[in-house]
Design a protein around this motif. Sequence first.
Motif, PDB file in Angstrom:
ATOM      1  N   TRP A 162       0.830  -1.208   0.000  1.00 28.57           N
ATOM      2  CA  TRP A 162       0.000   0.000   0.000  1.00 28.57           C
ATOM      3  C   TRP A 162       0.867   1.262   0.000  1.00 28.57           C
ATOM      4  N   ALA A 163       1.936   1.256   0.782  1.00 32.71           N
ATOM      5  CA  ALA A 163       2.800   2.442   0.818  1.00 32.71           C
ATOM      6  C   ALA A 163       3.420   2.682  -0.554  1.00 32.71           C
ATOM      7  N   ALA A 164       3.913   1.617  -1.211  1.00 29.91           N
ATOM      8  CA  ALA A 164       4.499   1.772  -2.540  1.00 29.91           C
ATOM      9  C   ALA A 164       3.456   2.235  -3.549  1.00 29.91           C
ATOM     10  N   ARG A 165       2.239   1.755  -3.415  1.00 31.70           N
ATOM     11  CA  ARG A 165       1.164   2.151  -4.343  1.00 31.70           C
ATOM     12  C   ARG A 165       0.831   3.626  -4.189  1.00 31.70           C
ATOM     13  N   LEU A 184      -0.725  -3.512  -7.558  1.00 38.23           N
ATOM     14  CA  LEU A 184       0.464  -2.651  -7.571  1.00 38.23           C
ATOM     15  C   LEU A 184       1.231  -2.826  -8.869  1.00 38.23           C
ATOM     16  N   LEU A 185       1.394  -4.063  -9.341  1.00 31.57           N
ATOM     17  CA  LEU A 185       2.090  -4.284 -10.610  1.00 31.57           C
ATOM     18  C   LEU A 185       1.367  -3.571 -11.748  1.00 31.57           C
ATOM     19  N   HIS A 186       0.066  -3.684 -11.785  1.00 34.31           N
ATOM     20  CA  HIS A 186      -0.715  -3.032 -12.837  1.00 34.31           C
ATOM     21  C   HIS A 186      -0.593  -1.517 -12.764  1.00 34.31           C
ATOM     22  N   ASP A 187      -0.742  -0.956 -11.552  1.00 36.56           N
ATOM     23  CA  ASP A 187      -0.664   0.501 -11.402  1.00 36.56           C
ATOM     24  C   ASP A 187       0.730   1.019 -11.731  1.00 36.56           C
ATOM     25  N   ALA A 188       1.765   0.284 -11.323  1.00 33.08           N
ATOM     26  CA  ALA A 188       3.130   0.706 -11.653  1.00 33.08           C
ATOM     27  C   ALA A 188       3.345   0.706 -13.166  1.00 33.08           C
ATOM     28  N   TRP A 189       2.807  -0.290 -13.850  1.00 28.84           N
ATOM     29  CA  TRP A 189       2.857  -0.336 -15.321  1.00 28.84           C
ATOM     30  C   TRP A 189       2.198   0.903 -15.913  1.00 28.84           C
ATOM     31  N   ARG A 190       1.046   1.272 -15.375  1.00 28.60           N
ATOM     32  CA  ARG A 190       0.335   2.457 -15.886  1.00 28.60           C
ATOM     33  C   ARG A 190       1.109   3.741 -15.615  1.00 28.60           C
TER      34      ARG A 190
END
Length: 676
Positions: free
Chosen positions: A268-271, A342-348
């Motif tokens: 959550w913190a990384a997101r 998180l993987l999906h959001d980081a990709w975006r």
Amino acid sequence: MHDHRPQPLLHDLVGTVMAPTSALSGADGQIRSLGVQGLFHADARVLSLARLELDGREPEPIGHAVPAPGVSHFVSLARWLGDRATDPTVRVDRVRTITPGAMREEITIASTASAPVTCTVTVALSCDLAAVEVVKSGGAAVPLTPEAAGATLTWQANGTRVIATAASGDAGAAALRWEVTVAPGERLTTRWEVSVTDSGAVVAAPPGPREWSRPRVEADDTRLVRLARQSLDDLESLRLTEIAAPGDTFLGAGVPWYLTLFGRDSIWAARMLLPLGTELAAGTLRVLARRQGVKVDADTGEAPGKIMHELRRHEFAVEGSGFHLPPAYYGTIDATPLWIALLHDAWRWGLPEGEVAALLPALEAALGWLADHGDADGDGFLEYLDTSGRGLANQGWKDSGDAVRFRDGRRGEPPIALVEVQGYAYEAAVAGAALLEAFGRPGGSRWLDYAGRLAERFRERFWVDGGYPALALDRDKRPVDALTSNIGHLLGTGILCAAEERQIAQTLKNPAMSGGFGLRTMSRDDAGFSPHSYHCGSIWAHDTAIVISGLARTGHGELAAGLAQGILAAAETFGYRLPELHAGDDRRLMGRAVPYPAACRPQAWSAAAAIAILQAAAGIYPDVPGGRVTVRPLPGAPLGALAVRGLRVAGAAVDVTVDGYGTAQVTGLPPGIEVV
């Protein structure tokens, strides 16, 4: 008579942190053999006492500050020294600096007395090497006997060595000592330090600089500026890496109990920090992927594809809690879908395609866990049950034993299917399908079908009288009908239709939920409510920030802004270092937030909440693979004009400004990405 030792209080202690090392002292700077005070390193208390005295007396404190990451400054007076006058003439400044594995102090005595001041300065020290879980349960360990040699004291046991050294002083009788004379108008500084070597630690400080940008924030509401500044300082002090894989950074969850890898908290913190760059997210994803479950193990909670809950150097057993967690523990129901999100959001946000592609096998394994192991009874919902009898009874983010309650106060019996976890699962399935399709991997349609069927089941089973979703389904598949903040986590996941999103927003707007300094974890009208309950009535900054983000995404800006105002008011109360949680009292009761006495500070996701609020206010939502950025700030700029300079989109420095009418402007986007 039952011997109950309550958890030590934390709310009034000053934390000085540079992970994996942290000091907790009184506001006077003294570390006393009391409660949780001490110097901690990697799950052990390496100093239980560091008491400063001048001629055998403690100076009188008058103030303190935390001017920089890892630094605290304490000011006190020695009124028994110097001139016998109304105004004090001898001042003591104590500057504490924490670096990974060490603490250094400078003690400066300044005199405006009319004659030289002579005194003996001592720092009494003690070391017990108590495990952090022993301290958490209100216990202590037997102090070790130091070896004294010249100006050095040394303690060692079980692979840990602690060395305290006085610069230009001497050591003896478990204290460092200096004989000093300060001339009129002069200042004299003594220095000492303690260093720790620990062969059993599993986490360490990352070798490089921080992985995210530090934006400049300008705002009409200066509380937002101050909160962002302090939160970024705190986040910088919580950076960690695994000793076995030092190239990847994650955030330790919080001080003092959770300064290690926590799946849910670190994710959550990384997101929340994605607006500042994708590097932290990438490190967090890789660390957790390396420890992804590969087998079924009831003792650890491990299952194939599952993302772990927490990592310790040894078993974590809190006396009186009834659980004994193994060093690598997987007892979490939500870390796996959150890892996918998180993987999906980081990709975006622009995580390079090569780094995303390298994580696709872990993505496929995590998706497999959703269907094959996350749904133990096959009813189509994710649920948890601690079959070991030694793990966490509740395995969502509200993981205390009494967190899952009906409106009348009765506890729900496991297996438990939490409401927010179904939203996470829906979001993870849709996100996973998008990633599989984008990278030419099979299976995307399966997960879109999974999401569609989950939404239908959720709509049929979770909504209760009153027009809101239940907190959970219990062992007998009965809706646990408490009204809680958990339902706000559904906003923006996609599992709700627009009408349902409006209904939830309207429900959360009720003062019984939003009348405090943020969003209450449980409605004030529920029988289980208490403003000082850990999960049944208190307010958590990260929880409120998640709901603020969801409200902003789904077009409910007025409530998002109101909740943000509550968190900003709480931040002002706590010197802009947001605690883990605070009490759920009404804002009208005292006009300021009331502490939760055992709350950790700093806490990674509480600090990251500041960035989530900034993003909601600025309204920037990138889709780098799609070549566009959506800009949708809160309508009417309810938090005032705002400028955030130095965000990161696909590695480029981006500025966002929002004027007093809610009109946004974005500059600095990389070529090929347009604003829509």
